[in-house]
Scaffold this motif. Structure first.
Motif, PDB file in Angstrom:
ATOM      1  N   TRP A  49       0.814  -1.213   0.000  1.00 42.28           N
ATOM      2  CA  TRP A  49       0.000   0.000   0.000  1.00 42.28           C
ATOM      3  C   TRP A  49       0.845   1.260   0.000  1.00 42.28           C
ATOM      4  CZ3 TRP A  49      -4.858  -1.286  -0.935  1.00 42.28           C
ATOM      5  CH2 TRP A  49      -5.253  -2.583  -0.595  1.00 42.28           C
ATOM      6  N   ASN A  50       0.242   2.347  -0.502  1.00 40.23           N
ATOM      7  CA  ASN A  50       0.957   3.628  -0.504  1.00 40.23           C
ATOM      8  C   ASN A  50       1.003   4.201   0.911  1.00 40.23           C
ATOM      9  OD1 ASN A  50      -1.493   5.043   0.011  1.00 40.23           O
ATOM     10  ND2 ASN A  50      -1.931   5.215  -2.175  1.00 40.23           N
ATOM     11  N   ASP A  51       1.735   5.294   1.074  1.00 40.90           N
ATOM     12  CA  ASP A  51       1.948   5.852   2.409  1.00 40.90           C
ATOM     13  C   ASP A  51       0.637   6.261   3.081  1.00 40.90           C
ATOM     14  OD1 ASP A  51       4.602   5.438   1.974  1.00 40.90           O
ATOM     15  OD2 ASP A  51       5.157   7.556   1.809  1.00 40.90           O
ATOM     16  N   GLU A  52      -0.248   6.896   2.325  1.00 41.59           N
ATOM     17  CA  GLU A  52      -1.529   7.347   2.891  1.00 41.59           C
ATOM     18  C   GLU A  52      -2.339   6.162   3.395  1.00 41.59           C
ATOM     19  OE1 GLU A  52      -5.617   9.607   1.414  1.00 41.59           O
ATOM     20  OE2 GLU A  52      -3.774   9.830   0.235  1.00 41.59           O
ATOM     21  N   ASP A  53      -2.388   5.088   2.598  1.00 40.95           N
ATOM     22  CA  ASP A  53      -3.131   3.900   3.016  1.00 40.95           C
ATOM     23  C   ASP A  53      -2.474   3.246   4.230  1.00 40.95           C
ATOM     24  OD1 ASP A  53      -5.145   4.069   1.118  1.00 40.95           O
ATOM     25  OD2 ASP A  53      -4.056   2.885  -0.363  1.00 40.95           O
ATOM     26  N   GLY A  63      -0.165   0.876  -5.475  1.00 40.66           N
ATOM     27  CA  GLY A  63       0.646   1.967  -4.973  1.00 40.66           C
ATOM     28  C   GLY A  63       1.644   1.558  -3.917  1.00 40.66           C
ATOM     29  N   ARG A 105       5.052  -0.182  -2.018  1.00 38.84           N
ATOM     30  CA  ARG A 105       6.475   0.029  -2.204  1.00 38.84           C
ATOM     31  C   ARG A 105       7.236  -0.594  -1.037  1.00 38.84           C
ATOM     32  NH1 ARG A 105       7.524   6.305  -1.855  1.00 38.84           N
ATOM     33  NH2 ARG A 105       9.663   5.541  -2.014  1.00 38.84           N
ATOM     34  N   ARG A 152      10.355   0.123   1.624  1.00 39.68           N
ATOM     35  CA  ARG A 152      10.692   1.386   2.263  1.00 39.68           C
ATOM     36  C   ARG A 152      12.039   1.345   2.980  1.00 39.68           C
ATOM     37  NH1 ARG A 152       5.102   0.790   2.531  1.00 39.68           N
ATOM     38  NH2 ARG A 152       3.978   2.642   1.813  1.00 39.68           N
TER      39      ARG A 152
END
Length: 357
Positions: free
Chosen positions: A264-268, A319, A321, A323
């Motif tokens: 998931w992306n950072d916001e999620d 989205g 990634r 990290r």
């Protein structure tokens, strides 16, 4: 002097050409490994108990036909010997070439544990390869590669496709097993401090089953999407709960998430972590994340794989990634976990603990 410069430039160009040739055919190794996994060749050699000739291997392949091509297999095996996936030796008579298992091919056994065979089959399935052809479109247009290939994300695709759902869950089960062997060795006693633990995105519950066996006193909950829980087997000491981690997470002393956040992306991720924060006791509750921590200049056994996995996230996740430590720190702080600790494991993943204070 001039001749040396020309020679160095020519040598550099030649090496560059060789590197591009090897890179552009990088898929060949993966496809060759997939072929021998589909044919169960590592299992055949393992069951035999010693190196085997091609004709011995062919005789044990499931449903061979008159058209079975020994020469084709010989070429595949020759290549995989060069890649150190299999070993090779000459028979005592000197008349036959015998193929054996290497430290790599021992990870390709279907019924062994741990094994990466299901992951090989899933990642190289045609369904999983199509999104890779959309990477350049993702650069130009933005968006998610999986959605460009199929019109929906990977989770919706799995929910609508039972066959893929099984292939995917089998792959996640095998990787969870590999990761949890390292986690139990490097962190296992840490679980013993909790009275309850929820595995968010726990798939078929094998992880919680391992924890429940080690700590029978603990209330163990396996939490995942309803269509995943619907096919999860019964495990002693484990409760299966279906739901949506973006809405809420079952309450517990601690939350475990292995290879979930990278999807998931950072916001999620911040949304998920905030729900986790709501689910654990104030002050004493924690999240235990099992995921990759990228090191740009790292040269450890799994550092290169971490960067490969980051591109897998581009192709397959919504989205998602991999990290760096700083990127983990930022999303943890935003979600209300201002303190963290990273524990290195003998595995692709590390443990990232998030604390409320």
């Amino acid at each position: 002097m001039g001749e040396n410069v020309v020679s160095e430039k020519a040598d550099a160009m030649l090496k560059g050409q060789a590197e591009i040739w090897e890179t552009l055919f990088g898929f060949v190794e993966s496809m060759a490994v997939k072929a021998v996994v589909e044919l169960h060749i590592p299992d055949i050699i393992h069951s035999h108990g010693s190196p085997m000739s091609l004709f011995q291997i062919i005789s044990k392949i499931d449903s061979p036909t008159d058209e079975t091509d020994t020469k084709c297999l010989a070429r595949i095996m020759r290549f995989l010997v060069r890649k150190k996936i299999f070993t090779v030796q000459t028979s005592s008579s000197g008349a036959e070439t015998l193929y054996g298992l290497s430290r790599s091919s021992k990870w390709l056994l279907h019924d062994a544990e741990p094994s990466l065979a299901p992951m090989v089959l899933m990642q190289n399935h045609p369904w999983q390869l199509a999104p890779w052809h959309c990477l350049s479109r993702c650069v130009k247009e933005g968006g998610v590669a999986y959605e460009k290939a199929y019109g929906c994300g990977i989770w919706d695709f799995a929910a609508k496709n039972p066959e893929f759902n099984k292939i995917f869950n089998d792959a996640m089960t095998c990787t969870a097993s590999v990761a949890m062997e390292a986690v139990m060795g490097g962190y296992g006693e840490g679980f013993g401090r909790f009275g309850s633990l929820v595995d968010v995105g726990g798939g078929n519950g094998n992880t919680m089953a391992a924890v429940a066996r080690a700590f029978p006193h603990m209330k163990c909950v396996n939490f995942d999407l309803p269509h995943v829980i619907a096919t999860a087997p019964v495990h002693e000491g484990v409760s299966h709960v279906g739901g949506d981690m973006f809405v809420s997470v079952p309450k517990a002393d601690a939350i475990l998430m292995k290879w979930v956040m990278h999807d998931w992306n950072d916001e999620d991720c911040v949304k998920i972590l905030r729900n986790c924060r709501e689910a654990v006791p104030e002050k004493t509750g924690k999240v235990i994340i099992v995921d990759v921590v990228l090191e740009q200049e790292g040269n450890g056994l799994f550092d290169e794989t971490g960067f490969l996995m980051d591109l897998v996230m581009v192709a397959h996740a919504s989205g998602g990634r991999e990290r760096t430590e700083l990127e983990w720190k930022i999303i943890l702080e935003k979600a209300g976990f201002p303190r963290y600790n990273i524990i290195k494991l003998p595995a692709l993943q590390s443990i990232i603990e998030g604390f409320q204070e």
